[in-house]
Design a protein around this motif. Structure first.
Motif, mmCIF file in Angstrom:
data_model
loop_
_atom_site.group_PDB
_atom_site.id
_atom_site.type_symbol
_atom_site.label_atom_id
_atom_site.label_comp_id
_atom_site.label_asym_id
_atom_site.label_seq_id
_atom_site.Cartn_x
_atom_site.Cartn_y
_atom_site.Cartn_z
ATOM 1 N N GLU A 171 33.714 47.122 38.079
ATOM 2 C CA GLU A 171 34.185 46.763 36.740
ATOM 3 C C GLU A 171 35.362 45.795 36.806
ATOM 4 O OE1 GLU A 171 34.031 49.788 37.947
ATOM 5 O OE2 GLU A 171 32.248 50.647 36.989
ATOM 6 N N GLU A 172 36.202 45.946 37.839
ATOM 7 C CA GLU A 172 37.367 45.074 37.998
ATOM 8 C C GLU A 172 37.442 44.591 39.438
ATOM 9 O OE1 GLU A 172 40.995 46.275 35.480
ATOM 10 O OE2 GLU A 172 40.077 48.199 35.998
ATOM 11 N N PRO A 173 36.575 43.656 39.811
ATOM 12 C CA PRO A 173 36.512 43.224 41.214
ATOM 13 C C PRO A 173 37.803 42.584 41.716
ATOM 14 C CG PRO A 173 35.208 41.787 39.800
ATOM 15 C CD PRO A 173 35.588 42.959 38.968
ATOM 16 N N GLU A 174 38.620 42.090 40.799
ATOM 17 C CA GLU A 174 39.879 41.461 41.220
ATOM 18 C C GLU A 174 40.968 42.491 41.490
ATOM 19 O OE1 GLU A 174 40.222 42.199 36.891
ATOM 20 O OE2 GLU A 174 38.667 41.456 38.245
ATOM 21 N N LYS A 175 40.685 43.779 41.259
ATOM 22 C CA LYS A 175 41.684 44.830 41.460
ATOM 23 C C LYS A 175 41.125 45.927 42.377
ATOM 24 C CE LYS A 175 44.005 44.244 36.993
ATOM 25 N NZ LYS A 175 44.419 44.917 35.734
#
Length: 214
Positions: A107-111
């Motif tokens: 859902e939040e690949p950057e985190k």
């Protein structure tokens, strides 16, 4: 006079055997070429070249099998702290219980998240928010085991959907993870079990500040 004239052959008339005289073999002189001594400068060039190749191979290997990551947040206090720099094994790694891992969030690949593995596929987990205890029943076993977690310095406190009378069974191919700072962690209590394919790798060592991880 006799009917036949017998004559005695002379020495010139007797054929002589032919002889072959081999020509004398020419002597071949073998002269050893002088050994060229390498200068110290040439030796240094070779040494530096070998070192450069070795460093290149090590760099490629480290880049392929390992990664450096930086902790962002306090969910693993006091085991890991914000801005700690870690060495992560990303190839030939399989999660094990109590490993610290980095997780990719769909859902939040950057985190990405950094958490501790509590249970593997097929294991069952129970939590008691009153006593702050976590129980584990390993796959294929019938008895529950109270986990000894010296790395946890904070009570569970919140976000627990299970108590001593309920349990969650981890699906195959998944892991159940928690942060060591249980009161400040977004983990399997809220986001559920994590697919093993979303485990980026396991923490091998803390680079800054230098030291191991428990």
């Amino acid at each position: 006079m006799n009917e036949f004239d017998h004559t005695v052959p002379t020495e010139a008339d007797v054929p002589t055997a032919q002889t072959v005289v081999e020509p004398a073999a020419e002597e071949t002189a073998v002269v050893s070429a002088p050994v060229e001594e390498k200068s110290w400068l040439h030796t240094m060039y070779e040494l530096m070249g070998n070192i450069a190749v070795a460093l290149l191979l090590i760099t490629v290997l480290l880049g392929f099998c390992f990664r450096q990551v930086v902790v962002d947040g306090n969910s693993m206090n006091d085991t890991l702290n914000n801005k700690d720099r870690l060495l992560l094994q990303t190839v030939f790694y399989t999660p094990e219980r109590e490993d610290i891992v980095v997780i990719y969030q769909e859902e939040e690949p950057e985190k990405p998240l950094i958490k501790r593995v509590i249970a593997l596929g097929g294991d069952a987990v129970r939590m008691n928010p009153v006593t702050n205890e976590v129980y584990l029943k390993k796959a294929g076993e019938n008895s529950w085991k109270l986990l000894q977690e010296p790395y946890v310095n904070y009570p569970l406190g919140w976000g627990i959907a299970w108590d001593e009378d309920n349990e969650i069974v981890v699906p195959e191919g998944h892991v159940f993870v928690l942060g060591d700072h249980r009161n400040d962690s977004r983990d399997s209590r809220t986001i559920g079990c994590i697919k093993e394919e979303n485990v980026v790798g396991g923490v091998l060592w803390r680079l800054l500040p230098f030291g191991g991880v428990r």
